[in-house]
Design a protein around this motif. Structure first.
Motif, short mmCIF file in Angstrom:
data_model
loop_
_atom_site.label_atom_id
_atom_site.label_comp_id
_atom_site.label_asym_id
_atom_site.label_seq_id
_atom_site.Cartn_x
_atom_site.Cartn_y
_atom_site.Cartn_z
N ASN A 84 -29.33 9.55 83.86
CA ASN A 84 -30.63 10.38 83.70
C ASN A 84 -30.69 10.88 85.02
O ASN A 84 -32.37 11.37 85.29
N ASP A 85 -30.36 10.68 86.22
CA ASP A 85 -30.83 10.93 86.86
C ASP A 85 -31.14 12.38 87.37
O ASP A 85 -29.88 13.27 87.34
N ASN A 135 -17.16 11.76 85.25
CA ASN A 135 -16.87 11.20 84.53
C ASN A 135 -15.21 11.78 83.46
O ASN A 135 -14.75 10.75 82.95
N LYS A 193 -17.74 6.04 85.29
CA LYS A 193 -18.58 4.99 84.34
C LYS A 193 -19.19 4.34 84.63
O LYS A 193 -20.61 4.52 83.70
N ASP A 194 -19.51 3.66 85.41
CA ASP A 194 -20.69 2.62 86.04
C ASP A 194 -21.39 3.60 86.92
O ASP A 194 -22.71 3.24 87.03
N LEU A 195 -21.74 4.50 87.38
CA LEU A 195 -22.29 5.67 88.02
C LEU A 195 -22.75 6.04 86.63
O LEU A 195 -24.02 6.41 87.18
N ARG A 196 -22.57 6.83 85.89
CA ARG A 196 -22.39 7.76 85.15
C ARG A 196 -23.97 6.43 84.09
O ARG A 196 -24.69 7.45 83.68
N ASP A 197 -23.32 5.06 83.90
CA ASP A 197 -24.42 4.53 83.24
C ASP A 197 -25.49 4.04 84.05
O ASP A 197 -26.71 4.10 83.23
N GLN A 198 -25.34 3.71 85.12
CA GLN A 198 -26.56 3.74 85.90
C GLN A 198 -27.03 4.85 86.04
O GLN A 198 -28.62 5.07 86.48
N LEU A 199 -27.16 6.17 86.95
CA LEU A 199 -27.51 7.14 87.22
C LEU A 199 -27.77 8.11 86.16
O LEU A 199 -27.76 9.58 86.92
#
Length: 440
Positions: free
Chosen positions: A241-242, A253, A233-239
């Protein structure tokens, strides 16, 4: 299932066969007994025994035993033709000795029954019939052409008496062989059926234990999976839009969340099974018939009882589930439209009937239903009766009594009854399930 009078393989019947060391031990005993008897006759009656052929007959047994001792391991196991040939040898050797010492007039001629009787308990029906024919032929020779009894001043016994002895020996042999075969064949089939019952019960118990294992696995996997979910979840929130990794992180996720939901569901089902060990009998029956309804079968369940009588709450036992499921499956298989299940309860007893609208039970089978061997009568229906035996055995372990009948309007009916004190555990058994949590 084949009739007990039909030829079946030793493997099918679970025929025990015989160990080589058992054959050799019995043969040494026979040789010792024969030698002692011949010595006593020679010493106290008359020395008219033809020692050379008698000695050769004894030597043949000794040589055969030595060949078995050095040619086989003592733990070797003989079944089928090998064991039958050994018994045929013993029968021939004994017949030769009797031929030289009086034939059917010899008091020891009764020993000719022993190999045939042993074969009936250990070998197949074909082998037993073959040995019986050999023994009968040997008795004919011993009656008609044997040497006289080796005693001093012996007078030949009347022909009619020797014929009577021959008839008596043949009838005794046939009776003992048939009796031994019938008893041991029934015992073998019952043992096989009991093994099948134990296997079915063990399978149900393993399925029940699998629920506890699933709950433990869900609990242990919940922690690592929760950590994976948080990181994803943290990785999805940060990246999220990559352009290169955003879609993959979203998918990761979603799959982690899906796995967590699956574990929660497994744990809830498993712990619910543990909690709901005491349920109304009607609820247990609905659990039994649910798989059949899912396949399109029409099963109608009804309950009746006098006012003021509480529903029976009973333990959710594998024996009860598997036994009832067998009878419901049999009724569904033979019904044309619907299966009726009726529960009747009183203050002292509870009755359960499972009825179908098919052709009903065959009249000649009704008295034998519940036995492990129903003969060839079920072959037309494609069954063996083993499933009914398993169901009866499992339900009787719960204290049930069973009755099979045909309905007046057509179709079969199975009635299962208990004393209420045997199955009713009281409504206190139906507590609410605990809320299951998987660590996040």
């Amino acid at each position: 299932m084949p009739s007990i009078f039909s030829e079946v393989s030793p493997v099918e019947l679970g025929l025990p066969g015989v160990h080589v060391r058992t054959i050799t031990a019995l043969r040494w005993i026979a040789v010792a007994g024969q030698s002692l008897t011949l010595g006593v006759v020679a010493a106290y009656f008359d020395d008219r025994i033809p020692w050379l052929p008698v000695g050769l007959a004894l030597l043949a047994s000794v040589l055969m035993n030595l060949a078995l001792t050095f040619g086989y391991r003592s733990s070797a196991h003989m079944t089928g033709p090998q064991a039958a040939l050994q018994f045929a040898f013993d029968l021939s050797q004994l017949s030769a000795l009797l031929f030289l010492t009086g034939g059917v007039a010899n008091p020891f001629s009764v020993l000719i029954l022993v190999p045939v009787t042993i074969s009936a308990t250990l070998l197949s029906l074909r082998s037993t019939i073959g040995l019986s024919v050999l023994a009968a032929c040997s008795l004919v020779v011993l009656w008609r052409w044997s040497l006289p009894l080796p005693w001093n001043g012996a007078q030949p016994l009347p022909e009619i008496y020797r014929f009577g002895v021959w008839i008596a020996l043949v009838l005794a042999m046939l009776f003992l062989a048939a009796y031994a075969w019938l008893v041991t064949a029934q015992a073998r089939r019952r043992q096989k059926a009991l093994v099948a019952t134990q296997t079915a019960l063990a399978r149900e118990q393993k399925l029940a234990a699998l629920g506890s294992l699933a709950a433990a696995a869900a609990h242990e996997l919940g922690g690592p999976l929760g950590t994976i979910t948080l990181i994803a979840k943290d990785l999805r929130d940060q990246l999220g839009n990559d352009p290169d990794f955003g879609a993959d992180l979203s998918l990761l996720n979603e799959e982690a969340t899906r796995c967590r939901n699956i574990l929660v569901t497994i744990a809830q089902r498993a712990e619910a099974d543990e909690v709901f060990q005491h349920l109304p009998l009607e609820t247990i029956l609905r659990e039994v018939i649910r798989p059949f309804e899912a396949r399109g079968a029409v099963v109608r369940l009804s309950r009746a009882g006098p006012q003021g009588v509480q529903p029976v709450w009973t333990e959710r036992r594998p024996e009860l589930l598997h036994g009832l499921s067998n009878f419901v499956a049999n009724a569904v298989r033979h019904s044309t439209a619907a299966v009726e299940i009726d529960i009747r309860e009183s203050r002292d007893s509870v009755w359960l009937s499972i009825s179908d609208d098919g052709a009903g039970f065959s009249a000649d089978l009704l008295p034998r239903l519940g036995e492990p061997d129903l003969g060839p009568h079920l072959s037309e229906a494609g069954g063996t009766g083993l499933g009914i035996f398993i169901a009866v055995t499992l339900l009787e372990r719960t204290g049930a009594r069973l009755r099979f009948s045909n309905r007046d309007q057509g179709g079969a009916c199975v009635e299962v009854s208990w004393r209420r004190s045997q199955v009713d555990v009281g409504k206190s058994g139906g507590s609410s399930p605990r809320k299951t949590q998987v660590r996040a």
